[in-house]
Design an enzyme around this catalytic site. Structure first.
Site, PDB file in Angstrom:
ATOM      1  N   HIS A  72     -16.136 -69.080  48.782  1.00 49.64           N
ATOM      2  CA  HIS A  72     -17.028 -69.915  48.880  1.00 49.64           C
ATOM      3  C   HIS A  72     -17.158 -69.498  47.239  1.00 49.64           C
ATOM      4  O   HIS A  72     -17.047 -68.536  46.513  1.00 49.64           O
ATOM      5  CB  HIS A  72     -18.208 -69.144  48.476  1.00 49.64           C
ATOM      6  CG  HIS A  72     -17.627 -69.262  51.251  1.00 49.64           C
ATOM      7  ND1 HIS A  72     -18.961 -68.249  51.485  1.00 49.64           N
ATOM      8  CD2 HIS A  72     -17.405 -69.722  51.376  1.00 49.64           C
ATOM      9  CE1 HIS A  72     -18.966 -69.341  52.578  1.00 49.64           C
ATOM     10  NE2 HIS A  72     -17.932 -69.445  52.779  1.00 49.64           N
ATOM     11  N   TYR A 201     -29.740 -68.168  51.832  1.00 52.44           N
ATOM     12  CA  TYR A 201     -31.252 -67.292  51.767  1.00 52.44           C
ATOM     13  C   TYR A 201     -32.057 -67.492  51.643  1.00 52.44           C
ATOM     14  O   TYR A 201     -31.963 -68.919  50.781  1.00 52.44           O
ATOM     15  CB  TYR A 201     -30.350 -66.263  50.300  1.00 52.44           C
ATOM     16  CG  TYR A 201     -29.613 -65.866  49.977  1.00 52.44           C
ATOM     17  CD1 TYR A 201     -27.983 -66.089  49.593  1.00 52.44           C
ATOM     18  CD2 TYR A 201     -29.434 -63.995  50.262  1.00 52.44           C
ATOM     19  CE1 TYR A 201     -27.153 -65.552  49.806  1.00 52.44           C
ATOM     20  CE2 TYR A 201     -28.310 -63.380  50.382  1.00 52.44           C
ATOM     21  CZ  TYR A 201     -26.873 -64.211  49.942  1.00 52.44           C
ATOM     22  OH  TYR A 201     -25.588 -63.291  49.537  1.00 52.44           O
ATOM     23  N   PRO A 293     -29.090 -54.557  49.859  1.00 47.70           N
ATOM     24  CA  PRO A 293     -27.838 -55.784  50.517  1.00 47.70           C
ATOM     25  C   PRO A 293     -28.732 -56.875  49.907  1.00 47.70           C
ATOM     26  O   PRO A 293     -27.319 -57.674  50.398  1.00 47.70           O
ATOM     27  CB  PRO A 293     -27.484 -55.651  51.833  1.00 47.70           C
ATOM     28  CG  PRO A 293     -28.455 -55.375  52.562  1.00 47.70           C
ATOM     29  CD  PRO A 293     -29.262 -54.116  51.737  1.00 47.70           C
ATOM     30  N   LYS A 297     -24.161 -56.671  46.909  1.00 45.01           N
ATOM     31  CA  LYS A 297     -23.443 -55.751  46.051  1.00 45.01           C
ATOM     32  C   LYS A 297     -22.780 -54.103  45.889  1.00 45.01           C
ATOM     33  O   LYS A 297     -21.828 -53.755  45.343  1.00 45.01           O
ATOM     34  CB  LYS A 297     -24.027 -55.722  44.859  1.00 45.01           C
ATOM     35  CG  LYS A 297     -24.374 -56.556  43.783  1.00 45.01           C
ATOM     36  CD  LYS A 297     -23.597 -57.467  43.243  1.00 45.01           C
ATOM     37  CE  LYS A 297     -24.132 -58.828  42.501  1.00 45.01           C
ATOM     38  NZ  LYS A 297     -22.656 -59.212  42.857  1.00 45.01           N
ATOM     39  N   TYR A 385     -23.889 -62.514  40.578  1.00 40.83           N
ATOM     40  CA  TYR A 385     -23.777 -62.755  42.332  1.00 40.83           C
ATOM     41  C   TYR A 385     -22.007 -62.812  41.849  1.00 40.83           C
ATOM     42  O   TYR A 385     -21.986 -61.437  43.284  1.00 40.83           O
ATOM     43  CB  TYR A 385     -24.059 -64.120  42.787  1.00 40.83           C
ATOM     44  CG  TYR A 385     -23.993 -63.450  44.171  1.00 40.83           C
ATOM     45  CD1 TYR A 385     -22.553 -64.043  45.079  1.00 40.83           C
ATOM     46  CD2 TYR A 385     -24.945 -63.674  45.049  1.00 40.83           C
ATOM     47  CE1 TYR A 385     -22.633 -64.756  46.160  1.00 40.83           C
ATOM     48  CE2 TYR A 385     -24.842 -63.335  46.624  1.00 40.83           C
ATOM     49  CZ  TYR A 385     -23.461 -63.778  46.960  1.00 40.83           C
ATOM     50  OH  TYR A 385     -23.814 -63.982  48.553  1.00 40.83           O
TER      51      TYR A 385
END
Ligand code: FAS
Ligand code: PHB
Length: 390
Positions: A72, A201, A293, A297, A385
Site C-alpha cells: 500500500h 481511518y 493499535p 506499531k 506510519y
C-alpha cells in the site's frame, strides 16, 4: 537442557528473534505457554513496516509475504463526511507498507523454525526465570507434568504484556509509564472484499472506525466501543449498522457485509517499562511496551527490538563484546518512545473521548484539516506510519 539464549514466548518477537539467532548460528530454545494452534488463532496486527519485511527477508521467511501481501502506497483519512488520501509513497520518497496479517507472519516463522530443527516447547507450563542477575541464568518449566531446567547464557523475555518476565524484575529496578484509554476497539474479520483499496481511518462524532483488510477477499473492520461493552451485545448486524453510520456515503455504497469469522474487543493502552534489560534478561516486544493499535506499531516495534537484540547477541558471541548488549535498552527505547508518541497522537485526533466537547471536536477537525492540506504535516504522518529507520 542447555542453550545459549532461552526465549520466553512464541509470538512475533520470540519467533523472529529465534530465527535471527539461528541465522547467526546462535543456539536458542523457545518456551511457549500455549499451543501453536492457540497462538495462530489470535487475530491481531495487519500492517508491516518495510523494516519488518526486510528482517523477514533476511531470515528467508518472506516468500509467501511477497506472494500474498498487499503493498500500500497510502491511507485515507475520513472526517466531516469526506475522505482524504495521504500519499505516503510520494511523501517519503518511495516508502510503502505491506498488508499481511500477524497470523501469517507467525505461521511462516513457525514453519521456518521447525524446518531449521530448532526446539520450541509449546504448552510449557509454570515457566519461571532465575539467576538472571548472574552470568548463569536459568529457566524452569513443566511439560506434560514433568519439571525441566533450562540453563542458558541469556533470557529473552518475549512473553507479551501479561507474561512472566517483566514481573520477575525487582519492582524497584523498573520504571513504568502508562496511559489507559477510556474506550476499546471492537474488531471483526469477514470473508468479504475490502470496502476500498487502501485503509480508511475515520473520525466520526459517534466514534472512530477503521476499514482494513487481510487480502482482496478478507476484510478487517474496527469500531471504537465502550470498555463496558461485551461481545455478546454486538451481533454482526449491529456492528455493520454502526460501521455504516461512521463511514462516508461512497464507502457505505461499496461496503460488502457478511458473517464475522472472528470478533473481539481489545482495550487500548500506552505502556513502557524502562529499562528493557536487567542483567542477563532482555525484554522485547509487548513484554516491554504496548501502543494503541491506531498507528499499527505494536508488531513493528517487536521486530525492531529483536533486530537490536539479535545484533547485540551476535556481537557478544562473535566478537566477545558486550557493547551492543549494554546499549540495547537505550537504543530500543529511543525508537519505542517515538512510536508511542505517534500512536498516542493518531489515537488522540481520531477517537471520541468522554470529555470531547465542542471545542475539542473542533480542534480535532482543525488538526485533520491541517494535516491533509499541509505537505509538511502529511510528510510527518507518512514517515512515522511507514516506519522510522532502525
Ligand atoms: P505477543 O503477546 O504476541 O506474544 C507473547 C507470547 O508469549 C504469547 O504467545 C503468549 O502465549 C506467550 N506467553 C505469555 N506468558 C508466557 C509464559 N509465562 N510462559 C511462556 N509463554 C508465555 N498491533 C498492531 O500493530 N495492530 C493491531 O491491530 C493490533 N491488534 C491487537 C489486538 C490485541 C487483542 C492485542 C493483545 C494486541 C494487538 N496488537 C496489534 C499488538 C500485537 O500485534 C503485538 O504488538 C504483538 O503481538 C507483539 O508481539 P510479541 O511481543 O511477540 O507479544
Ligand atoms: C489491522 O488490519 O488489524 C490494523 C490495521 C491498521 C491499524 C490497526 C490494525 O492501525
Amino acid at each position: 537442557m542447555r542453550t545459549q539464549v532461552a526465549i520466553i514466548g512464541a509470538g512475533p518477537a520470540g519467533l523472529l528473534l529465534g530465527q535471527l539467532l539461528h541465522h547467526y548460528g546462535i543456539d536458542n530454545v523457545v518456551l511457549e505457554r500455549k499451543s501453536g494452534e492457540y497462538v495462530l488463532g489470535r487475530i491481531r496486527a495487519g500492517v508491516l513496516e518495510q523494516g519488518t519485511v526486510d528482517l523477514l527477508e533476511e531470515v528467508g521467511v518472506a516468500a509467501r509475504l511477497h506472494r500474498e501481501g498487499l503493498v500500500h502506497d497510502g491511507i485515507e483519512l475520513a472526517f466531516g463526511g469526506a475522505r482524504h488520501r495521504i500519499d505516503m509513497k510520494t511523501a517519503t520518497g518511495g516508502k510503502t507498507v505491506t498488508i499481511y496479517g500477524q497470523t501469517e507472519v507467525t505461521h511462516d516463522l513457525m514453519d521456518a523454525r521447525s524446518a531449521a530443527g530448532r526446539t520450541t516447547v509449546y504448552e510449557a507450563a509454570d515457566v519461571t526465570i532465575h539467576d538472571f542477575d548472574t552470568d548463569r541464568p536459568r529457566v524452569r518449566y513443566t511439560k506434560d507434568g514433568v519439571a525441566h531446567d533450562l540453563d542458558c547464557d541469556f533470557i529473552a523475555g518475549c512473553d507479551g504484556f501479561h507474561g512472566v518476565c517483566r514481573p520477575s524484575i525487582p519492582a524497584d529496578a523498573l520504571k513504568t509509564f502508562e496511559r489507559v484509554y477510556p474506550f476499546g476497539w471492537l474488531g471483526i474479520l469477514s470473508e468479504t472484499p475490502p470496502v476500498s483499496p487502501e485503509l480508511i481511518y475515520a473520525n466520526h462524532e459517534r466514534g472512530f472506525a477503521l476499514c482494513s483488510m487481510r487480502s482482496l477477499h478478507r476484510s478487517r473492520y474496527y469500531v471504537q466501543c465502550s470498555l463496558d461493552d461485551h461481545i455478546d451485545q454486538w451481533p454482526d448486524d449491529r456492528f455493520w449498522d454502526e460501521l455504516k453510520h461512521r463511514l462516508d456515503d461512497e464507502a457505505v455504497a461499496h461496503l460488502v457485509t457478511g458473517p464475522s469469522i472472528e470478533k473481539s474487543i481489545a482495550p487500548l493502552r500506552s505502556f513502557v517499562a524502562e529499562p528493557m534489560r536487567f542483567g542477563r534478561l532482555f525484554l522485547a516486544g509487548d513484554a516491554a511496551h504496548i501502543v494503541p493499535p491506531t498507528g499499527a506499531k505494536g508488531l513493528n516495534l517487536a521486530t525492531s527490538d529483536v533486530h537490536y537484540l539479535s545484533q547485540a547477541l551476535r556481537e557478544f558471541y562473535a566478537e566477545k563484546s558486550s557493547a551492543g548488549l549494554d546499549d540495547y535498552s537505550r537504543r530500543a527505547l529511543a525508537r519505542v518512545w517515538k512510536a508511542e508518541r505517534f500512536s498516542w497522537w493518531m489515537t488522540s485526533i481520531l477517537h471520541r473521548f468522554p470529555d470531547t466537547d465542542g471545542f475539542s471536536a473542533r480542534i480535532q477537525h482543525a488538526e485533520l484539516d491541517y494535516l491533509v492540506g499541509s505537505q509538511a504535516a502529511t510528510t510527518s504522518l507518512s514517515e512515522n506510519y511507514v516506519g522510522l529507520p532502525f
